[in-house]
Write an enzyme that holds these catalytic residues in place. Sequence first.
Site, PDB file in Angstrom:
ATOM      1  N   GLY A  14      -4.710  -1.728  -4.210  1.00  0.00           N
ATOM      2  CA  GLY A  14      -4.563  -3.180  -4.210  1.00  0.00           C
ATOM      3  C   GLY A  14      -3.159  -3.697  -4.455  1.00  0.00           C
ATOM      4  N   ASN A  16      -0.926  -4.468  -2.206  1.00  0.00           N
ATOM      5  CA  ASN A  16      -0.706  -5.598  -1.282  1.00  0.00           C
ATOM      6  C   ASN A  16      -1.489  -6.821  -1.727  1.00  0.00           C
ATOM      7  OD1 ASN A  16       1.089  -5.045   1.138  1.00  0.00           O
ATOM      8  ND2 ASN A  16      -0.108  -3.157   1.002  1.00  0.00           N
ATOM      9  N   LEU A  95     -13.988  -1.685  11.522  1.00  0.00           N
ATOM     10  CA  LEU A  95     -14.864  -2.842  11.753  1.00  0.00           C
ATOM     11  C   LEU A  95     -15.377  -2.799  13.200  1.00  0.00           C
ATOM     12  CD1 LEU A  95     -12.596  -5.371   9.876  1.00  0.00           C
ATOM     13  CD2 LEU A  95     -14.867  -4.580   9.131  1.00  0.00           C
ATOM     14  N   HIS A 111      -0.287  -2.527   8.271  1.00  0.00           N
ATOM     15  CA  HIS A 111      -0.291  -1.101   8.583  1.00  0.00           C
ATOM     16  C   HIS A 111       1.098  -0.525   8.286  1.00  0.00           C
ATOM     17  CE1 HIS A 111      -1.470   2.598  10.514  1.00  0.00           C
ATOM     18  NE2 HIS A 111      -0.336   2.589  11.176  1.00  0.00           N
TER      19      HIS A 111
HETATM   20  C1  GAR Z   1      -0.911   0.224   2.404  1.00  0.00           C
HETATM   21  O1  GAR Z   1       0.220   1.047   2.558  1.00  0.00           O
HETATM   22  C2  GAR Z   1      -1.400  -0.271   3.748  1.00  0.00           C
HETATM   23  O2  GAR Z   1      -0.364  -0.515   4.654  1.00  0.00           O
HETATM   24  C3  GAR Z   1      -2.258   0.884   4.194  1.00  0.00           C
HETATM   25  O3  GAR Z   1      -2.940   1.282   3.030  1.00  0.00           O
HETATM   26  C4  GAR Z   1      -2.112   1.019   1.894  1.00  0.00           C
HETATM   27  C5  GAR Z   1      -2.921   0.242   0.887  1.00  0.00           C
HETATM   28  O4  GAR Z   1      -2.206   0.121  -0.325  1.00  0.00           O
HETATM   29  N1  GAR Z   1      -3.163   0.512   5.240  1.00  0.00           N
HETATM   30  C6  GAR Z   1      -3.485   1.294   6.267  1.00  0.00           C
HETATM   31  O5  GAR Z   1      -3.095   2.449   6.383  1.00  0.00           O
HETATM   32  C7  GAR Z   1      -4.402   0.663   7.294  1.00  0.00           C
HETATM   33  N2  GAR Z   1      -4.382   1.370   8.530  1.00  0.00           N
HETATM   34  P1  GAR Z   1      -2.602  -0.992  -1.377  1.00  0.00           P
HETATM   35  O6  GAR Z   1      -4.100  -0.797  -1.677  1.00  0.00           O
HETATM   36  O7  GAR Z   1      -1.757  -0.687  -2.567  1.00  0.00           O
HETATM   37  O8  GAR Z   1      -2.313  -2.338  -0.800  1.00  0.00           O
END
Ligand code: GAR
Length: 216
Positions: A14, A16, A95, A111
């Site tokens: 979490g 982001n 999804l 991403h």
């Molecule tokens: C982030 O680096 C995001 O870009 C990636 O998962 C991580 C989540 O981190 N998403 C993907 O790879 C989607 N294809 P977070 O839970 O700390 O935000």
Amino acid sequence: MARLKVAVLISGRGSNLQALIEACAAPDFPAEIALVISNRADAKGLDLAAKAGIPRAVIPHRDFATREAFEAAIDRALTAARVELVCLAGFMRLLTPEFVARWRDRLVNIHPSLLPSFRGLDTHARALAAGVRFAGCTVHFVRAEMDEGPIIVQAAVPVLPGDDAERLAERVLAAEHRAYPLALRLIAEGRVTVRDERVEIAGASAPPETVLNPQR
Ligand code: GAR
């Protein structure tokens, strides 16, 4: 002016989500997080939402016989909270095309690569293996294909000598935490339009300089 009501969907850490929470805390930010949904009860991000006093829903995909039933539960939670925009932030479930169509141009994802390069998992190891000089991240509208859709914001992060996947991931993550709030602000300000599957942003300015890596 009414703030855009946003839901953030997570599966894990979490960070982001936290960046979006902090952005939304500014009184003049044009969006607010009305709901955080996790498909995992143990997602660390749920604690961040709790600390910020944001309503949370845990909707475990394993509780549902089908993907459609799982998504119907998500949809009900979104509708009940009057959500206008859905932000995927490390939400690790694919999804269905039906859900994506229902939320078309109201569903965004972040991403950790410069799309359309390196869709899928392990983006940083694959970028290093490919020898690219720039890595980065992309915020985009979601389409039925994984990690595909009109691009809203990208951040380019130089690959440094001696980088490993972990170090690169850390720097890209810091860029993600700037890119996602920027994309959300642009959308909430009503400046983002999708035309012919490309994003136009009213009044946007690009950085003035080309950046070389290496510099010399
Ligand atoms: C982030 O680096 C995001 O870009 C990636 O998962 C991580 C989540 O981190 N998403 C993907 O790879 C989607 N294809 P977070 O839970 O700390 O935000």
